[in-house]
Design a protein around this motif. Structure first.
Motif, PDB file in Angstrom:
ATOM      1  N   UNK A 104      -8.993  -2.216   5.429  1.00 16.97           N
ATOM      2  CA  UNK A 104      -9.191  -2.063   4.107  1.00 16.97           C
ATOM      3  C   UNK A 104      -9.701  -3.390   3.594  1.00 16.97           C
ATOM      4  N   UNK A 105      -8.994  -4.386   3.367  1.00 11.10           N
ATOM      5  CA  UNK A 105      -9.665  -5.658   3.183  1.00 11.10           C
ATOM      6  C   UNK A 105     -10.875  -6.118   4.012  1.00 11.10           C
ATOM      7  N   UNK A 106     -10.841  -5.924   5.330  1.00  9.62           N
ATOM      8  CA  UNK A 106     -11.871  -6.271   6.202  1.00  9.62           C
ATOM      9  C   UNK A 106     -13.387  -5.581   5.648  1.00  9.62           C
ATOM     10  N   UNK A 107     -13.129  -4.356   5.348  1.00 12.48           N
ATOM     11  CA  UNK A 107     -14.300  -3.786   4.716  1.00 12.48           C
ATOM     12  C   UNK A 107     -14.432  -3.689   3.325  1.00 12.48           C
ATOM     13  N   UNK A 108     -13.598  -4.394   2.517  1.00 11.42           N
ATOM     14  CA  UNK A 108     -13.757  -4.396   1.010  1.00 11.42           C
ATOM     15  C   UNK A 108     -13.458  -3.367   0.421  1.00 11.42           C
ATOM     16  N   UNK A 109     -12.581  -2.370   0.753  1.00  9.62           N
ATOM     17  CA  UNK A 109     -12.259  -1.154   0.482  1.00  9.62           C
ATOM     18  C   UNK A 109     -11.045  -1.218  -1.046  1.00  9.62           C
ATOM     19  N   UNK A 110     -11.378  -0.398  -2.000  1.00 14.14           N
ATOM     20  CA  UNK A 110     -10.306  -0.425  -2.956  1.00 14.14           C
ATOM     21  C   UNK A 110      -9.069   0.339  -2.484  1.00 14.14           C
ATOM     22  N   UNK A 111      -7.978  -0.137  -2.569  1.00 13.69           N
ATOM     23  CA  UNK A 111      -6.600   0.371  -2.089  1.00 13.69           C
ATOM     24  C   UNK A 111      -5.686   0.523  -3.402  1.00 13.69           C
ATOM     25  N   UNK A 112      -5.247   2.222  -3.135  1.00 13.45           N
ATOM     26  CA  UNK A 112      -4.309   2.604  -4.240  1.00 13.45           C
ATOM     27  C   UNK A 112      -3.130   3.061  -3.562  1.00 13.45           C
ATOM     28  N   UNK A 113      -2.131   2.678  -4.133  1.00 12.74           N
ATOM     29  CA  UNK A 113      -0.849   2.812  -3.483  1.00 12.74           C
ATOM     30  C   UNK A 113       0.291   3.425  -4.152  1.00 12.74           C
ATOM     31  N   UNK A 114       0.786   4.520  -4.094  1.00 16.72           N
ATOM     32  CA  UNK A 114       1.641   5.394  -4.949  1.00 16.72           C
ATOM     33  C   UNK A 114       3.149   4.868  -4.875  1.00 16.72           C
ATOM     34  N   UNK A 115       3.606   3.739  -4.236  1.00 16.67           N
ATOM     35  CA  UNK A 115       5.052   3.420  -4.464  1.00 16.67           C
ATOM     36  C   UNK A 115       5.930   4.613  -4.140  1.00 16.67           C
ATOM     37  N   UNK A 116       6.833   5.051  -4.809  1.00 18.77           N
ATOM     38  CA  UNK A 116       7.966   6.013  -4.496  1.00 18.77           C
ATOM     39  C   UNK A 116       7.294   7.298  -4.885  1.00 18.77           C
ATOM     40  N   UNK A 117       6.476   7.803  -5.607  1.00 18.37           N
ATOM     41  CA  UNK A 117       6.360   8.826  -6.363  1.00 18.37           C
ATOM     42  C   UNK A 117       5.276   9.742  -5.422  1.00 18.37           C
ATOM     43  N   UNK A 118       5.579  10.430  -4.541  1.00 21.98           N
ATOM     44  CA  UNK A 118       4.846  11.287  -3.692  1.00 21.98           C
ATOM     45  C   UNK A 118       4.634  12.580  -3.996  1.00 21.98           C
ATOM     46  N   UNK A 119       5.048  12.953  -5.148  1.00 20.54           N
ATOM     47  CA  UNK A 119       4.872  14.550  -5.596  1.00 20.54           C
ATOM     48  C   UNK A 119       3.624  14.671  -6.168  1.00 20.54           C
ATOM     49  N   UNK A 120       3.200  15.947  -6.130  1.00 18.39           N
ATOM     50  CA  UNK A 120       2.069  16.358  -6.485  1.00 18.39           C
ATOM     51  C   UNK A 120       1.340  16.130  -7.590  1.00 18.39           C
ATOM     52  N   UNK A 121       2.063  15.967  -8.807  1.00 22.53           N
ATOM     53  CA  UNK A 121       1.812  15.378 -10.048  1.00 22.53           C
ATOM     54  C   UNK A 121       1.238  14.246 -10.245  1.00 22.53           C
ATOM     55  N   UNK A 122       2.199  13.274  -9.803  1.00 19.52           N
ATOM     56  CA  UNK A 122       1.874  11.750  -9.759  1.00 19.52           C
ATOM     57  C   UNK A 122       0.711  11.395  -8.825  1.00 19.52           C
ATOM     58  N   UNK A 123       0.788  12.088  -7.728  1.00 17.63           N
ATOM     59  CA  UNK A 123      -0.515  11.728  -6.668  1.00 17.63           C
ATOM     60  C   UNK A 123      -1.796  12.241  -7.082  1.00 17.63           C
ATOM     61  N   UNK A 124      -1.789  13.225  -8.011  1.00 17.52           N
ATOM     62  CA  UNK A 124      -2.980  13.820  -8.425  1.00 17.52           C
ATOM     63  C   UNK A 124      -3.461  12.921  -9.403  1.00 17.52           C
ATOM     64  N   UNK A 125      -2.685  12.408 -10.607  1.00 17.64           N
ATOM     65  CA  UNK A 125      -2.815  11.382 -11.508  1.00 17.64           C
ATOM     66  C   UNK A 125      -3.559  10.276 -10.974  1.00 17.64           C
ATOM     67  N   UNK A 126      -3.013   9.694  -9.828  1.00 23.95           N
ATOM     68  CA  UNK A 126      -3.598   8.440  -9.237  1.00 23.95           C
ATOM     69  C   UNK A 126      -5.113   8.800  -8.643  1.00 23.95           C
TER      70      UNK A 126
END
Length: 538
Positions: A239-261
């Motif tokens: 990710x950093x090697x190629x300069x990619x934006x990283x988005x990390x969901x923490x503990x919330x892996x359910x459908x709604x919070x993932x869709x929101x991110x």
């Protein structure tokens, strides 16, 4: 004759330095334990990683020390990836789902000196602390003002610990093939085994991964695959090697919070296991949502189903890239990226190829052999033991005396597979009866042994059978001492103190006898065949 090129003994911290210089403002987005969204960038991650490395050195920690993280996918965990390894120590990622006995064994076997810990996981360590013989300090991943009361000794908050660090710290010069990171695998019976990665192997793996997964420089990555599991498939490095934006969901892996991110952060590429995507797809289905920004999803950890593939493609116009690997392979071994030929195929033909585990990425060699070790043809039909070798593949397990490869350097994956004439690999079965549930391994033999300890159990057998959500789940067969059924809750209550909660079988079936072969060995395939639809029909 030897070439005249320069010697190369890389430190993975050179990756985050590269990102700081050439992609300083590229975002790193985290959903924190509180649910709040935190945003930083590669320049800040690099500076804070330097401060962490400096603080560790000032605290007396040295190259070769093993330092553990019991942490979620957030910017702080990314900083630890570089701060720990960059000063020459070994970053040991711990799975918070481990059964306590396994966790104690792994921490003591690794000789962890520090454990960085998320606030919600403090009770786990409080329950283990008296059995941890090498841990000297606990660093809690929070601000000073957020520090909770705890029974752990020698505790400090992460932000307070960083205060004494030098943001101009110079990264350590590491030796050729110096150790960088440590993960344990428990895919077989017995104690978990450690896999010790090097700086060089992780960098080579990251460079190869970029060419093997159709990654573009403007991709925004949703990193659902956990940082504690096989170095998050290499994303923290490439990710950093190629300069990619990283988005990390923490503990919330359910459908709604993932869709929101995904929606708010304009995600174009998502990494995760089928179980997580099934939840996301269900949420979208029930709420009439479309994953409009997502172009590709990389799915690994367990087999991809046709229904998941179809829904991603036909409803969301998302291309699914099937990938396969294992802890011992860093982990990537094969990927199934689109080819020009696929553009001219019918959907049925294309799907048939996409459901295969894919072709080896550059650097990985594959072959399939019979029981005698003789090579089998790449004909798409000849099943055998899948063997691998390459520069980021295990030579021997951590602290083991013997190599884990044969005399020619081939590692036996434990999978039964076929290779076709185009080089696509398909896993047909597992050589051992290990169950893979939601991307995590469950040992059938360990579960059987635990059940056998119940005073009313004469014999126990566990098989993995298809499950509509978790890919596979264990089904436990019991023969009691008197041959009559007992309360299932009695068995489950007994097992709950012996194995992790997610190992517990979804159902228990009582039989008068179990099927045995001529030598007395359990014939698990008979039970698997007979009860194959047991969970699917429920």
């Amino acid at each position: 004759m030897i070439g005249d090129m320069q010697k190369w003994t890389p430190n993975v911290a050179s990756i985050i330095e590269h990102a700081k210089q050439f992609h300083p403002t590229k975002e790193v987005v985290s959903r924190m334990v509180s649910g709040d969204i935190h945003k930083t960038n590669y320049e800040e991650v690099c500076i804070r990683a330097r401060k962490l490395a400096s603080a560790l050195e000032k605290d007396g920690y040295k190259p070769g020390d093993v330092i553990a993280t019991l942490a979620l996918n957030t910017y702080r965990h990314l900083e630890m990836y570089y701060g720990i390894s960059g000063m020459g120590a070994i970053n040991h990622t711990l799975n918070f789902r481990l059964h306590p006995e396994q966790a104690v064994y792994i921490i003591n076997h690794a000789e962890d000196k520090i454990i960085f810990c998320e606030v919600p996981f403090i009770p786990i360590l409080e329950g283990l602390k008296d059995k941890l013989v090498t841990v000297e300090k606990y660093i809690i991943l929070c601000d000073e003002s957020e520090m909770p009361e705890t029974g752990l000794k020698n505790v400090i908050s992460y932000e307070e610990y960083l205060k004494d660090g030098d943001e101009d710290y110079s990264w350590a010069d590491v030796g050729d093939d110096a150790a960088c990171a440590l993960c344990y695998t428990s895919g077989t019976t017995g104690n978990p085994k450690g896999v010790l990665y090097s700086h060089k192997s992780n960098i080579l793996h990251a460079q190869a991964a970029l060419t093997a997964m159709s990654i573009k420089p403007d991709d925004s990555i949703l990193m659902v695959v956990p940082l504690f599991h096989v170095l998050a498939w290499g994303i923290p490095y490439f990710g950093p090697m190629f300069g990619l934006k990283l988005v990390m969901p923490g503990m919330q892996m359910e459908g709604e919070p993932l869709y929101d991110l995904i929606d708010k952060e304009d995600i174009s590429l998502a990494f995760g296991v089928p179980t997580i995507w099934m939840g996301l797809l269900a949420y979208c289905r029930e709420n009439n949502k479309i994953l409009s920004s997502v172009k590709n999803t990389i799915i690994g950890g367990s087999a991809l189903s046709l229904s998941t593939l179809q829904e991603f493609d036909e409803v969301h116009d998302v291309n699914v890239i099937h990938a396969w690997g294992m802890t011992e392979m860093s982990p990537l071994g094969t990927t199934n990226i689109p080819t020009p030929e696929m553009e001219h195929m019918s959907k049925e033909e294309k799907y048939a190829i996409q459901l295969k585990q894919g072709r080896p990425i550059y650097g990985v060699e594959l072959k399939v052999v019979d029981d005698s070790g003789a090579d089998l043809p790449n004909d798409g039909e000849s099943q055998g033991h899948l063997m691998v070798r390459g520069p980021w593949i295990l030579q021997k397990y951590f602290k083991a005396e013997k190599d884990a490869v044969d005399k020619d350097g081939w590692f036996d994956t434990g999978d039964i597979s076929v290779l076709d004439e185009d080089g696509y690999m398909t896993i047909k079965d597992r050589a051992k009866d290990v169950i893979k549930s939601g991307g995590e391994w469950i040992s059938s033999i360990d579960l059987e042994n635990a059940a056998f300890g119940h005073p009313e159990v004469a014999e126990a057998c566990v098989v993995g059978i298809p499950h509509p959500k978790w890919d596979e789940r264990p089904l436990l067969f019991i023969v009691t001492n008197d041959g009559e059924p007992i309360e299932k809750e009695s068995i489950l209550d007994f097992l709950s103190s012996k194995v992790a909660k997610w190992w517990l079988p979804d159902d228990i079936i009582f039989l008068k006898e179990l099927p045995h072969g001529a030598t007395g060995k359990l014939q698990k395939f008979e039970l698997r065949d007979e009860y194959n639809n047991h969970y699917m029909e429920k």
